[in-house]
Design an enzyme around this catalytic site. Structure first.
Site, mmCIF file in Angstrom:
data_model
loop_
_atom_site.group_PDB
_atom_site.id
_atom_site.type_symbol
_atom_site.label_atom_id
_atom_site.label_comp_id
_atom_site.label_asym_id
_atom_site.label_seq_id
_atom_site.Cartn_x
_atom_site.Cartn_y
_atom_site.Cartn_z
ATOM 1 N N THR A 183 0.833 -1.203 0.000
ATOM 2 C CA THR A 183 0.000 0.000 0.000
ATOM 3 C C THR A 183 0.871 1.259 0.000
ATOM 4 O O THR A 183 0.648 2.191 -0.777
ATOM 5 C CB THR A 183 -0.955 0.010 1.206
ATOM 6 O OG1 THR A 183 -1.938 -1.013 1.024
ATOM 7 C CG2 THR A 183 -1.665 1.362 1.329
ATOM 8 N N CYS B 238 -9.374 -5.550 1.967
ATOM 9 C CA CYS B 238 -9.470 -4.106 2.224
ATOM 10 C C CYS B 238 -10.886 -3.578 2.042
ATOM 11 O O CYS B 238 -11.191 -2.468 2.459
ATOM 12 C CB CYS B 238 -8.510 -3.357 1.304
ATOM 13 S SG CYS B 238 -6.796 -3.837 1.542
ATOM 14 N N THR C 251 13.785 4.531 10.452
ATOM 15 C CA THR C 251 14.635 3.388 10.782
ATOM 16 C C THR C 251 14.059 2.116 10.178
ATOM 17 O O THR C 251 12.878 1.813 10.355
ATOM 18 C CB THR C 251 14.738 3.227 12.312
ATOM 19 O OG1 THR C 251 15.279 4.422 12.864
ATOM 20 C CG2 THR C 251 15.627 2.045 12.678
#
Length: 453
Positions: free
Chosen positions: A124, A377, A291
């Site tokens: 996504t 979804c 990160t």
């Protein structure tokens, strides 16, 4: 150290994959379902009582993590806990090395350079970055996007977002088999077209688009080609050069890897430029700050390496199970329609419509089989699938569609049980259907003039 840890783990588990799997078998609903004593284990969840953990046949929504992937992640969690962007000490170097080994593993699966792999949180984010990022970078000269009506919702919503910003979008219809009309694609390309985005394998109906032909058309017109390959990598052979894609979105949890990690392939030659969605430390070539999730990335890499080794075997095994499922249902039921092309299709996706039954009742009746009516979804919506409607499927048939997802760990016993439960539920609902009674009596219900009251 990272490469040694990962390679040793993968080698060890590859030599005895069934041993690794058997240790974790109780964690996999797909594998454990047929062994459950349904009378002894009753489960109440969200107001629904079922007699045991259901069979898992929803592999397009997500796949269970391969135990060998888990082993690689577990070793990395213990030994490689440094920040991969810490450049001043060994802990950071070890984590960085683990990430780079995974980058190589992902790149090999799609015939790309490791320098072209940008790790992200999933497909996504990768789709959003590709669609919005390219158009934002070239906004001065490119104002037009081409996609299809059957794309994943995150691509469609990204395109609608661009429309709100003043860009133009062409949503190509598909043929009744779900495939793109290549002539319509050619005709839709304009001088200001900045991107063509077409999904490689559809998540709802499993059709495989003619990727090389689409890529060739885009190359001839000098238009960047993006594809959402979340349902393709690790399942069908993928070669970014043969496909001529400039950008490709991927996800780990569709190939027996962890959730929360994916990647965007970004071609280096000829170079494709895009704006990042986020600003920050400039990690991942400045395209995805933050990160890196080392252990998820390691799991993604391990899943890709396993997919390369086992793709051929998986395809053969899953194809046999798909045929077993389809033949088993059709032998006992009439009015069963396969949605999407059977000739150009990923074998692990079988989307069926059952005539003369009500779709929600069918899904609720199949509570001992974990399946869906379409994309995870959009599964909360009671509307018929927009993908099936784009194929021209009648609304009543679209409402009765069930997507069966078959995977690496699915067994013959599970398929046989799914056939039994599906047939039983469809027959039960048809017994209550006046329409089915009329059809059995030879009445053509499509020509009936229903009166209004």
């Amino acid at each position: 150290m990272a490469s040694k840890v990962i390679s040793a783990t993968v080698r060890r588990t590859l030599t005895n994959p069934h041993g690794a799997f058997s240790r974790c078998r109780h964690l996999s609903t797909a594998a454990a379902a047929t062994a459950v004593n349904y009378e002894d284990e009753s489960i109440l969840m969200k107001g629904v009582r079922i007699s045991g953990r259901p069979l898992y046949l929803d592999m397009q929504a997500t796949t269970p993590i391969d135990p060998r992937v888990f082993d690689a992640m577990n070793d990395s969690t213990i030994h490689e806990y440094g920040n991969p962007h810490s450049r001043t000490h060994m802990y950071g170097w070890e984590a960085e090395n683990a990430v780079e080994v995974a980058r190589i593993q992902v790149a090999k699966l799609i015939e790309a350079s490791p320098k072209e792999i940008i790790f992200m949180s999933g497909a996504t984010e990768a789709n959003n970055t590709a669609v919005k990022g390219v158009m934002h970078f070239y906004r001065d000269t490119k104002k037009h996007v081409i996609t299809t009506q059957t794309e994943h919702k995150c691509v469609l919503d990204s395109c609608r977002h661009l429309q709100q910003e003043g860009f133009e979008v062409t949503y190509l219809p598909v043929k009744t088999d779900g495939l793109v009309d290549l002539e319509m694609l050619k005709e839709a390309i304009r001088p200001d077209t900045g991107l063509v985005s077409i999904m490689a394998v559809n998540n709802e109906i499993g059709v495989v688009q003619p990727m090389e032909e689409i890529g060739r058309i885009c190359k001839e017109h000098n238009v960047p080609f993006h594809t959402d390959a979340a349902q393709a990598i690790g399942k069908i052979p993928v070669d970014v050069k043969k496909w001529n894609v400039a950008l490709m979105s991927m996800s780990a949890h569709k190939i027996y890897g962890p959730k929360g990690v994916g990647a965007l392939y970004v071609r280096r030659r000829p170079r494709i430029r895009l704006e990042p969605l986020m600003n920050g430390g400039g990690q991942e070539r400045g395209l995805r700050s933050g990160t890196g999730a080392t252990q998820q990335i390691v799991g993604f890499g391990a899943a890709c390496e396993l997919a390369m080794k086992e793709m051929e075997y998986d395809e053969k095994w899953i194809k046999g199970l798909q045929e077993r499922l389809l033949n088993g249902i059709r032998e006992k039921l009439d009015g069963v329609v396969v949605n999407g092309s059977m000739d150009s299709r990923y074998v692990g996706n079988l989307n069926l419509s059952f005539a003369y039954v009500e779709g929600e009742s069918l899904l609720m009746g199949l509570k001992e089989v974990a399946v869906s009516s379409g994309s995870a979804c959009t599964s909360a919506s009671l509307e018929p699938s927009y993908v099936l409607r784009a194929l021209g499927v009648d609304e009543d048939m679209a409402h009765t569609s069930i997507r069966f997802g078959i995977g690496r760990f699915t067994t013959k016993e599970e398929i046989d049980k799914a056939v039994e439960l599906t047939v039983k539920q469809v027959e039960k609902l048809r017994e209550m259907s006046p329409l089915y009674e009329m059809v059995k009596e030879g009445i053509d219900i499509k020509n009936i003039q229903w009166s209004q009251h």
